[in-house]
Scaffold this active site. Structure first.
Site, PDB file in Angstrom:
ATOM      1  N   GLY A  75      28.879  11.260 -41.788  1.00  8.97           N
ATOM      2  CA  GLY A  75      28.833  12.642 -41.294  1.00  8.97           C
ATOM      3  C   GLY A  75      28.300  12.735 -39.875  1.00  8.97           C
ATOM      4  O   GLY A  75      27.845  13.798 -39.441  1.00  8.97           O
ATOM      5  N   HIS A 136      24.780   3.937 -34.381  1.00 11.02           N
ATOM      6  CA  HIS A 136      24.803   3.512 -35.783  1.00 11.02           C
ATOM      7  C   HIS A 136      23.831   2.355 -36.018  1.00 11.02           C
ATOM      8  O   HIS A 136      23.869   1.713 -37.070  1.00 11.02           O
ATOM      9  CB  HIS A 136      26.211   3.034 -36.167  1.00 11.02           C
ATOM     10  CG  HIS A 136      27.233   4.127 -36.227  1.00 11.02           C
ATOM     11  ND1 HIS A 136      27.023   5.302 -36.923  1.00 11.02           N
ATOM     12  CD2 HIS A 136      28.476   4.231 -35.690  1.00 11.02           C
ATOM     13  CE1 HIS A 136      28.101   6.068 -36.809  1.00 11.02           C
ATOM     14  NE2 HIS A 136      28.988   5.447 -36.065  1.00 11.02           N
ATOM     15  N   PHE A 256      34.962  22.126 -42.439  1.00 11.73           N
ATOM     16  CA  PHE A 256      35.848  20.953 -42.409  1.00 11.73           C
ATOM     17  C   PHE A 256      37.224  21.352 -41.861  1.00 11.73           C
ATOM     18  O   PHE A 256      37.789  20.669 -41.006  1.00 11.73           O
ATOM     19  CB  PHE A 256      35.963  20.371 -43.822  1.00 11.73           C
ATOM     20  CG  PHE A 256      36.834  19.157 -43.894  1.00 11.73           C
ATOM     21  CD1 PHE A 256      36.426  17.948 -43.341  1.00 11.73           C
ATOM     22  CD2 PHE A 256      38.085  19.215 -44.493  1.00 11.73           C
ATOM     23  CE1 PHE A 256      37.239  16.819 -43.381  1.00 11.73           C
ATOM     24  CE2 PHE A 256      38.906  18.094 -44.549  1.00 11.73           C
ATOM     25  CZ  PHE A 256      38.475  16.897 -43.989  1.00 11.73           C
TER      26      PHE A 256
HETATM   27  P1  A3P Z   1      35.702  11.372 -45.577  1.00  7.07           P
HETATM   28  O1  A3P Z   1      36.383  10.124 -45.109  1.00  7.07           O
HETATM   29  O2  A3P Z   1      35.024  11.192 -46.902  1.00  7.07           O
HETATM   30  O3  A3P Z   1      36.571  12.568 -45.562  1.00  7.07           O
HETATM   31  P2  A3P Z   1      31.563   9.949 -39.438  1.00  7.07           P
HETATM   32  O4  A3P Z   1      31.641  11.114 -38.518  1.00  7.07           O
HETATM   33  O5  A3P Z   1      30.178   9.421 -39.623  1.00  7.07           O
HETATM   34  O6  A3P Z   1      32.550   8.898 -39.083  1.00  7.07           O
HETATM   35  O7  A3P Z   1      31.951  10.483 -40.884  1.00  7.07           O
HETATM   36  C1  A3P Z   1      33.264  10.821 -41.225  1.00  7.07           C
HETATM   37  C2  A3P Z   1      33.251  11.516 -42.563  1.00  7.07           C
HETATM   38  O8  A3P Z   1      32.687  12.835 -42.400  1.00  7.07           O
HETATM   39  C3  A3P Z   1      34.659  11.711 -43.113  1.00  7.07           C
HETATM   40  O9  A3P Z   1      34.513  11.676 -44.540  1.00  7.07           O
HETATM   41  C4  A3P Z   1      34.987  13.103 -42.581  1.00  7.07           C
HETATM   42  O10 A3P Z   1      36.038  13.741 -43.245  1.00  7.07           O
HETATM   43  C5  A3P Z   1      33.644  13.806 -42.823  1.00  7.07           C
HETATM   44  N1  A3P Z   1      33.494  15.042 -42.037  1.00  7.07           N
HETATM   45  C6  A3P Z   1      33.675  15.215 -40.703  1.00  7.07           C
HETATM   46  N2  A3P Z   1      33.511  16.505 -40.357  1.00  7.07           N
HETATM   47  C7  A3P Z   1      33.204  17.170 -41.489  1.00  7.07           C
HETATM   48  C8  A3P Z   1      32.941  18.540 -41.792  1.00  7.07           C
HETATM   49  N3  A3P Z   1      32.966  19.490 -40.851  1.00  7.07           N
HETATM   50  N4  A3P Z   1      32.658  18.873 -43.082  1.00  7.07           N
HETATM   51  C9  A3P Z   1      32.627  17.923 -44.038  1.00  7.07           C
HETATM   52  N5  A3P Z   1      32.877  16.609 -43.816  1.00  7.07           N
HETATM   53  C10 A3P Z   1      33.174  16.227 -42.562  1.00  7.07           C
END
Ligand code: A3P
Length: 325
Positions: A75, A136, A256
């Site tokens: 996230g 990270h 999302f």
């Molecule tokens: P999923 O692959 O489970 O959908 P990061 O930004 O650390 O790479 O994380 C990516 C994850 O966060 C993905 O998960 C993505 O869909 C989710 N994500 C990004 N924006 C989001 C939002 N506004 N609400 C919920 N999940 C979100």
């Protein structure tokens, strides 16, 4: 101070694991955790040369800096967008019109894949104030001044099953990995995926969650009650509390659906990822529990056992961190 060892990664490519200890073998004494660090290895790519790691260690911070730190696929992007908006007076127009990675650069990006500009130098040169920097890296490999100068850190954790599933799709989409999900789980648990070990990453920040400069939150909490997270974070960052209408606009912007629709935060179309699988989606499902219909029960059991055995040493249950999933 740093030791490294070579391993074979999930993709078969050589990676190495890096360990950071203080001079007395215990340390690193600047991280506010007293513990034996001998099991804290972090898997990285061969681009993380000794010089690169040292440059991160010595990275010059500023008193207004804010770092967003996460294990991958937890996230990060969601939190960066939220934190940037809070630090920039809810400038929704600005957020809708410029790349998040420019507003909030990724400190160690050059250590992962070739980028046009050296990412450490990019972070160093940011003019905007305050800087919002993404990383990270685990606590012991972050810039030392974060701990010695108490720089603000926002840490987002996400449950390991959803992280594995999300990472699997991400790496498959980027053609970094082409194994089955079950095999990927084995590699993940065996620390053969970049940035693992997952649990040491999360637990160290969880144990620092009451440090004044650390804001610890979970993806699950953001999904459960984003408004409350916004209020908490706003206090932590010393921002003005939001009016009801600002809160409503902000929460809508962070949904999302809305973020998926924006090319400035949805990296699906990023040019540097030239060789993508056709069905690659950066914004994939955005839910808690996607593992429930994607991970085999065998893989779920493996992760449960691994998790229980790791957390036993700390007397912590997974639900203490993430709630009941
Ligand atoms: P999923 O692959 O489970 O959908 P990061 O930004 O650390 O790479 O994380 C990516 C994850 O966060 C993905 O998960 C993505 O869909 C989710 N994500 C990004 N924006 C989001 C939002 N506004 N609400 C919920 N999940 C979100």
């Amino acid at each position: 101070m740093y030791s490294s060892r070579l391993i074979e990664s999930a993709s078969g490519a050589q990676k190495f694991q890096l360990q950071c200890k203080g001079l007395n073998g215990l340390g690193p004494e600047w991280v506010p955790l007293q513990q034996d660090w001998s099991n804290r290895w972090c898997t990285l790519t061969e681009r993380f040369t000794e010089e690169f790691v040292k440059r991160i260690h010595d990275f010059k911070t500023r008193s207004s800096d804010v770092f967003v730190v996460t294990f991958i696929k937890s996230g990060t992007t969601w939190m960066q967008e939220l934190a940037w908006l809070l630090l920039n007076q809810i400038d929704l127009n600005g957020a809708r019109n410029s790349d998040l990675l420019q507003r909030s650069p990724f400190l160690e990006e050059s250590g992962l894949h070739p980028v046009a500009l050296d990412s450490i130098a990019t972070c160093d040169k940011i003019q905007s104030n305050p800087r919002l920097i993404k990383s990270h890296l685990p606590a012991q490999l972050l810039p030392q001044e974060i701990w010695t100068q108490d720089r603000k850190v926002i840490y987002v954790a996400r449950n390991p099953r959803d992280v594995v599933v999300s990472t699997f799709h991400y790496f498959t989409g980027l053609k970094i990995s082409n194994c089955s999900l079950d095999d990927f789980v084995d590699y993940f648990i065996a620390d053969k995926v970049v940035f693992t070990t997952y649990w040491t990453h999360v637990i160290d920040f969880y144990r620092m969650r009451n440090e004044e400069n650390v804001f610890f939150v979970t993806y699950e909490e953001m999904k459960r009650d984003l408004e409350n997270v916004v209020r908490r974070l706003s206090r932590f960052l010393g921002c003005q509390q939001l009016s009801d209408s600002e809160m409503e606009k902000l929460v809508n912007h962070l949904s999302f659906k809305n973020m998926k629709g924006s090319n400035f935060v949805n990296y699906t179309a990023l040019q540097e990822y030239t060789n993508l699988n056709d069905n690659f989606q950066f914004m994939r499902r955005g839910i808690v529990g996607s593992y429930k219909d994607e991970l085999s029960s065998d893989s779920q059991n493996k992760i449960n056992k691994w998790t229980e055995s790791f957390l036993q040493e700390y007397g912590i249950a997974e639900s203490d961190i993430f709630g009941h999933l």
